[in-house]
Motif scaffolding. Structure first.
Motif, PDB file in Angstrom:
ATOM      1  N   ALA A  49       0.844  -1.194   0.000  1.00 22.31           N
ATOM      2  CA  ALA A  49       0.000   0.000   0.000  1.00 22.31           C
ATOM      3  C   ALA A  49       0.876   1.240   0.000  1.00 22.31           C
ATOM      4  N   THR A  58      -4.643   7.038  -1.914  1.00 19.90           N
ATOM      5  CA  THR A  58      -4.031   5.795  -1.465  1.00 19.90           C
ATOM      6  C   THR A  58      -4.018   4.775  -2.598  1.00 19.90           C
ATOM      7  N   TYR A  60      -3.305   0.379  -3.373  1.00 22.47           N
ATOM      8  CA  TYR A  60      -3.239  -0.929  -2.720  1.00 22.47           C
ATOM      9  C   TYR A  60      -2.914  -2.032  -3.702  1.00 22.47           C
ATOM     10  N   LYS A  65      -6.770  -5.043  -1.082  1.00 22.84           N
ATOM     11  CA  LYS A  65      -7.754  -3.977  -1.193  1.00 22.84           C
ATOM     12  C   LYS A  65      -9.067  -4.414  -0.565  1.00 22.84           C
ATOM     13  N   THR A  69      -6.016  -0.865   5.208  1.00 23.04           N
ATOM     14  CA  THR A  69      -6.177   0.574   5.044  1.00 23.04           C
ATOM     15  C   THR A  69      -4.902   1.279   5.491  1.00 23.04           C
TER      16      THR A  69
END
Length: 125
Positions: A49, A58, A60, A65, A69
């Motif tokens: 990430a 952001t 990922y 995903k 987070t």
């Protein structure tokens, strides 16, 4: 120069959660794009990430995903990786990394100038 120190790894059962943190010191943290990578035994270090300097965007790896987070706190000089619904295949040493030029190539290891020493995450089945 930026020094990075990861924390928060450990042993967790499949389906569980962990929150990794990476504390930065040195150069102004908010000027550095940040990423998380991981390396499992016998495998290449891979992108997990990334987050832009402001935290507004952001990125990922496809397989994380919706479960992981990434976030950052530019006041605390810290980047986080919240990992939910963990799977045994998530087992690896997790590294945070900093890209001082915010190159835009957030997936490539070569884009990152600063690396932490890593924290072990082990997910049991």
């Amino acid at each position: 120069q930026v020094q990075l120190v990861e924390a928060g790894g450990g042993l967790v059962q499949a389906g569980g959660s962990l929150r990794l943190s990476c504390a930065a010191s040195g150069r102004t943290f908010s000027s550095v794009a940040m990423g998380w990578f991981r390396q499992a035994p016998g495998k290449e270090r891979e992108f997990v990430a990334a987050i832009t300097r402001s935290g507004s965007i952001t990125y990922y790896k496809a397989s994380v995903k919706g479960r992981f987070t990434i976030s950052r706190d530019n006041v605390k000089n810290t980047v986080y990786l919240q990992m939910n619904s963990l799977k045994p295949e998530d087992t690896a040493v997790y590294y945070c990394a900093g890209d001082r030029d915010a190159s835009g190539n957030y997936v490539g290891r070569g884009s990152y100038d600063y690396w932490g020493r890593g924290t072990q995450v082990t997910v049991s089945s």
